[in-house]
Design an enzyme around this catalytic site. Structure first.
Site, PDB file in Angstrom:
ATOM      1  N   CYS A  52      29.848  14.187  50.000  1.00 46.36           N
ATOM      2  CA  CYS A  52      30.963  13.243  50.072  1.00 46.36           C
ATOM      3  C   CYS A  52      30.454  11.816  50.291  1.00 46.36           C
ATOM      4  O   CYS A  52      29.984  11.484  51.383  1.00 46.36           O
ATOM      5  CB  CYS A  52      31.900  13.680  51.200  1.00 46.36           C
ATOM      6  SG  CYS A  52      33.140  12.478  51.666  1.00 46.36           S
ATOM      7  N   CYS A  80      32.107   9.848  53.084  1.00 45.73           N
ATOM      8  CA  CYS A  80      31.668  10.372  54.390  1.00 45.73           C
ATOM      9  C   CYS A  80      30.362   9.706  54.802  1.00 45.73           C
ATOM     10  O   CYS A  80      30.174   9.349  55.975  1.00 45.73           O
ATOM     11  CB  CYS A  80      31.452  11.881  54.323  1.00 45.73           C
ATOM     12  SG  CYS A  80      32.929  12.843  53.941  1.00 45.73           S
TER      13      CYS A  80
END
Length: 108
Positions: A32, A35
């Site tokens: 991600c 993230c």
């Protein structure tokens, strides 16, 4: 070196649910991009507020049971736990000032 420690299904109860004070759980995954963008911001917030809030990371790929239990449908997602309960939820990567605004009740 990160100031944020990792938690897992095995340590979640001790690290989060039984913790003294507020704990922000960063639900994330290695693949991600957003993230990875928010991780250094959370590191900074943790290092600047070590006595006010604890921040831990939970990899949703490695701990799908907790991701399902806390209804994580998109990441990054952050939940603040207080006294073993979810006190607030933050969805998506945000700049530091926006995260600090969201966390203001816990950083005061």
């Amino acid at each position: 070196m990160s100031n944020v420690k990792a938690t897992t299904s095995a340590t979640f109860e001790q690290d989060v649910l039984q913790a003294d004070g507020p704990v922000l759980v960063d639900f994330w995954a290695a693949w991600c991009g957003p993230c990875r963008m928010v991780a250094p911001v959370l590191d900074e917030i943790q290092s600047e507020n070590p006595d006010k809030i604890t921040i831990v990371k939970l990899n949703v790929d490695e701990n799908p049971d907790l991701a399902m239990k806390y209804q994580i449908t998109s990441i990054p997602a952050m939940k603040v736990f207080q006294n073993g309960e979810v006190a607030s939820t933050i969805i998506g990567a945000k700049p530091k000032f926006a995260l600090e605004q969201d966390l203001a009740p816990y950083l005061a």
